[in-house]
Design a protein around this motif. Structure first.
Motif, PDB file in Angstrom:
ATOM      1  N   PHE A 108     -40.821  45.939  25.595  1.00 27.71           N
ATOM      2  CA  PHE A 108     -40.076  45.576  26.802  1.00 27.71           C
ATOM      3  C   PHE A 108     -40.901  44.554  27.588  1.00 27.71           C
ATOM      4  N   ASP A 139     -36.516  42.523  30.847  1.00 31.18           N
ATOM      5  CA  ASP A 139     -36.147  42.976  32.190  1.00 31.18           C
ATOM      6  C   ASP A 139     -36.253  41.780  33.125  1.00 31.18           C
ATOM      7  N   ILE A 153     -31.208  48.556  29.904  1.00 30.60           N
ATOM      8  CA  ILE A 153     -32.579  48.727  29.411  1.00 30.60           C
ATOM      9  C   ILE A 153     -32.777  50.155  28.925  1.00 30.60           C
TER      10      ILE A 153
END
Length: 236
Positions: free
Chosen positions: A64, A38, A47
């Motif tokens: 992530f 991200d 995402i």
């Protein structure tokens, strides 16, 4: 077919190319990991798409990583809505504005750190240089150099895989079709720079490349499958 027992990590955006890589290796390897970054990209819907896709294909683990700081360091129309996605890059007119300087350097560095600490053998990046947007960090020369740096800097044997490097977009569609997944790619991946799923906006460079590749493939799927098989090692 017995699956490879080595571990493999996909740098995963939820787009056509990284999803094709995921599907390909999910058919060959037992343990698939995904890593998604991200960086405050405007097309943040990718995402959410990546999370859905990795669950769908049952990856071992999907992490992530928050690197929003990249937005403050690197100019790009993908992180700054005041820069048009149709223009050249404000710092280098030879590059598109959608180029994010240093992005793949950072992706591969962080992915390699994660791979090293989890004893993962391979890191996969879904880049190619046949039908692409002209990013310098998608070239094979860059990938090989980065892999060399990682192996020296961490005294390890982590290998980078770039299975799509020499494939056209039509051939990439053929690869997903080989694994009976072209409809899934068409309906559930995000390639569009505006973050629109499936067919996207149809106007940005990413959509145009995807659309033209799809139309070429659909016009003669047997031809492009033949071309794919001439180039591609399905068991690598």
């Amino acid at each position: 077919m017995n699956k490879n027992t080595k571990k493999i990590l996909i740098v995963f955006s939820g787009g056509q190319d990284s999803t094709t890589c995921l599907i390909h290796y999910a058919n060959l390897y037992k343990e698939i990991y995904c890593i998604t970054f991200d960086y405050n990209q405007l097309h943040k819907s990718e995402i959410h798409s990546s999370r859905f896709i990795s669950k769908y294909f049952g990856v071992k683990k999907h992490i992530f990583i928050d690197i929003k700081f990249l937005q403050n360091l690197s100019k790009s129309s993908l992180t700054d809505k005041n820069i048009s996605i149709c223009n050249n890059h404000p710092l280098n007119s030879l590059l598109p504005s959608t180029f994010v300087p240093g992005r793949n350097i950072l992706f591969l560095t962080l992915s390699s750190i994660y791979a090293f600490n989890n004893q993962i053998d391979f890191v996969v990046l879904g880049v190619n240089t046949i039908d692409f947007s002209g990013y310098p960090d998608c070239r094979n020369e860059f990938i090989k150099a980065m892999n060399h740096v990682v192996q020296i800097g961490m005294d390890c044997q982590i290998s980078f895989k770039v299975p799509l490097m020499n494939l056209s977009k039509a051939e990439i569609w053929s690869l997903s079709d080989y694994w009976n997944s072209s409809k899934f790619i068409l309906n559930h991946t995000i390639t569009c720079y505006k973050g629109l799923i499936a067919n996207g906006c149809g106007k940005c460079q990413a959509c145009i490349i995807r659309y033209e590749g799809f139309n070429k493939w659909k016009s003669n799927p047997s031809y492009y499958m033949k071309k794919l098989k001439e180039k591609f090692n399905f068991f690598d």
